[in-house]
Enzyme design. Structure first.
Site, PDB file in Angstrom:
ATOM      1  N   ASP A  17      -1.260   2.458  13.306  1.00  0.00           N
ATOM      2  CA  ASP A  17      -1.319   3.486  12.259  1.00  0.00           C
ATOM      3  C   ASP A  17      -0.717   4.749  12.877  1.00  0.00           C
ATOM      4  OD1 ASP A  17      -2.660   4.791   9.801  1.00  0.00           O
ATOM      5  OD2 ASP A  17      -3.517   5.905  11.473  1.00  0.00           O
ATOM      6  N   ILE A  18      -0.283   5.688  12.040  1.00  0.00           N
ATOM      7  CA  ILE A  18       0.365   6.892  12.582  1.00  0.00           C
ATOM      8  C   ILE A  18      -0.531   8.128  12.484  1.00  0.00           C
ATOM      9  CG2 ILE A  18       2.329   8.464  12.285  1.00  0.00           C
ATOM     10  CD1 ILE A  18       4.006   6.034  11.428  1.00  0.00           C
ATOM     11  N   ASP A  19      -0.769   8.609  11.272  1.00  0.00           N
ATOM     12  CA  ASP A  19      -1.509   9.874  11.122  1.00  0.00           C
ATOM     13  C   ASP A  19      -2.999   9.697  11.431  1.00  0.00           C
ATOM     14  OD1 ASP A  19       0.942  10.026   9.042  1.00  0.00           O
ATOM     15  OD2 ASP A  19       0.433  12.013   9.794  1.00  0.00           O
ATOM     16  N   ASP A 194      -7.308   4.888  11.804  1.00  0.00           N
ATOM     17  CA  ASP A 194      -8.302   5.982  11.811  1.00  0.00           C
ATOM     18  C   ASP A 194      -9.010   6.163  10.482  1.00  0.00           C
ATOM     19  OD1 ASP A 194      -7.109   8.912  10.449  1.00  0.00           O
ATOM     20  OD2 ASP A 194      -5.873   7.113  10.536  1.00  0.00           O
TER      21      ASP A 194
HETATM   22  O1  LIG Z   1      -1.533   5.413   7.262  1.00  0.00           O
HETATM   23  P1  LIG Z   1      -1.254   6.656   8.079  1.00  0.00           P
HETATM   24  O2  LIG Z   1      -0.111   6.502   9.053  1.00  0.00           O
HETATM   25  O3  LIG Z   1      -2.480   7.257   8.721  1.00  0.00           O
HETATM   26  O4  LIG Z   1      -0.753   7.744   6.996  1.00  0.00           O
HETATM   27  C1  LIG Z   1      -1.776   8.195   6.113  1.00  0.00           C
HETATM   28  C2  LIG Z   1      -1.222   9.362   5.343  1.00  0.00           C
HETATM   29  O5  LIG Z   1      -0.706  10.295   6.323  1.00  0.00           O
HETATM   30  C3  LIG Z   1      -0.195  11.533   5.780  1.00  0.00           C
HETATM   31  O6  LIG Z   1      -1.279  12.286   5.226  1.00  0.00           O
HETATM   32  C4  LIG Z   1      -2.313  12.526   6.175  1.00  0.00           C
HETATM   33  O7  LIG Z   1      -1.799  13.250   7.324  1.00  0.00           O
HETATM   34  C5  LIG Z   1      -1.284  14.580   7.028  1.00  0.00           C
HETATM   35  C6  LIG Z   1      -0.758  15.158   8.329  1.00  0.00           C
HETATM   36  O8  LIG Z   1      -1.803  15.222   9.275  1.00  0.00           O
HETATM   37  C7  LIG Z   1      -2.403  15.438   6.411  1.00  0.00           C
HETATM   38  O9  LIG Z   1      -1.887  16.726   6.071  1.00  0.00           O
HETATM   39  C8  LIG Z   1      -2.963  14.746   5.171  1.00  0.00           C
HETATM   40  O10 LIG Z   1      -4.103  15.485   4.710  1.00  0.00           O
HETATM   41  C9  LIG Z   1      -3.442  13.331   5.529  1.00  0.00           C
HETATM   42  O11 LIG Z   1      -3.836  12.627   4.345  1.00  0.00           O
HETATM   43  C10 LIG Z   1       0.899  11.234   4.729  1.00  0.00           C
HETATM   44  O12 LIG Z   1       1.214  12.444   4.058  1.00  0.00           O
HETATM   45  C11 LIG Z   1       0.457  10.196   3.695  1.00  0.00           C
HETATM   46  O13 LIG Z   1       1.600   9.833   2.923  1.00  0.00           O
HETATM   47  C12 LIG Z   1      -0.080   8.944   4.388  1.00  0.00           C
HETATM   48  O14 LIG Z   1      -0.556   8.013   3.427  1.00  0.00           O
HETATM   49 MG   LIG Z   2      -4.173   7.130   9.670  1.00  0.00          MG
END
Ligand SMILES: O=P(O)(O)OC[C@H]1O[C@H](O[C@H]2O[C@H](CO)[C@@H](O)[C@H](O)[C@H]2O)[C@H](O)[C@@H](O)[C@@H]1O
Ligand SMILES: [Mg+2]
Length: 241
Positions: A17-19, A194
């Protein structure tokens, strides 16, 4: 929860996973940045695993490539609605259906500038990190929209926001698809995530006898192991090189 002390040797397949897992969360999705150290760490792991490494993310593959450029790894974007099975493959970009576009316009008009409406083709993300008081109303709007959209959509509460996405958009399905093809087939899957949307990915990895790891694990998670934060994630990954 305990930490995974397994060393990644040749027989592992790594899904990331990234974020919130590789990148600390930021106020806005465009405010995150990828360090050169992270790029070289991922490049080293990809080489050590003979390519059995893939991003499994809610971001689009195009957004992932932009973030990690010039690094291009295997990836499933939009929770598996987009796949890039080889680093230089094309990615089919899921079109934004008219009903999602109209809904995004309505929600944007009602919630105003406090929320960030992220349009991702067949997935709609409403970010309220900058205006947490808007989350209940944002959740109510997408839940009400379920009644007007074609069957097969679902609402997923995310990290400081809420997402509307098709039922087939699931990280577990994306991981299973990678595990059916080389160089992933025959390896033991490892998945680090996460958030709520990673839980079906943990279940898929557990079912395959793999290792599921959640960053900042809540009381109830399918993940078998936990890591305290992104820094610990990166230290653990570095330890696998
Ligand atoms: O599945 P992931 O790689 O964890 O991506 C999940 C979402 O990540 C991003 O949004 C999230 O991170 C942002 C930066 O930290 C934050 O501002 C936001 O509140 C979080 O929801 C991305 O914008 C989404 O498209 C992804 O689904
Ligand atoms: Mg994530």
């Amino acid at each position: 929860m305990e930490k995974p002390h397994t060393v990644l040797t040749g027989e592992w397949a790594l899904f990331l996973d990234i974020d919130g897992t590789l990148l600390e969360h930021a106020e806005h999705p465009d405010a995150v940045s990828v360090s050169d150290e992270l790029r070289s760490l991922l490049q080293g792991l990809d080489r050590k695993l003979n390519g059995a490494l893939a991003f499994i993310t809610g971001r689009s593959v195009a957004a992932v490539d932009h973030l990690f450029q010039p690094l291009k790894l295997r990836a499933a974007g939009l929770y598996g609605l987009e796949h890039r099975l080889l680093p230089n493959d094309d990615v089919e970009v899921a079109d934004e259906p008219a009903d999602i576009s109209a809904l995004a316009d309505e929600i944007e008009a009602e919630l105003g500038r406090g929320a960030y409406i992220e349009r991702k083709g067949r997935v709609l993300a409403i970010h309220t990190r900058a205006a947490p008081h808007l989350l209940p109303r944002a959740t109510q709007l997408v839940e009400q929209a379920l009644a007007t959209l074609p069957k097969g959509y679902r609402v997923v509460p995310g990290n400081a926001g809420v997402e509307l996405l098709p039922l087939e958009a699931a990280k577990g399905a994306a991981i299973r698809r990678f595990m059916e093809i080389a160089p992933f087939t025959g390896r033991r899957p490892v998945f680090l995530g996460d958030d709520t949307s990673d839980e079906n990915g943990f279940e898929a990895v557990n079912d395959a006898g793999g290792i599921s790891i959640r960053v900042k694990p809540p009381a109830h998670t399918a993940a078998r192991y936990g890591l305290a934060d992104v820094v610990e994630t990166l230290a653990w990954l570095r330890g696998q090189l």
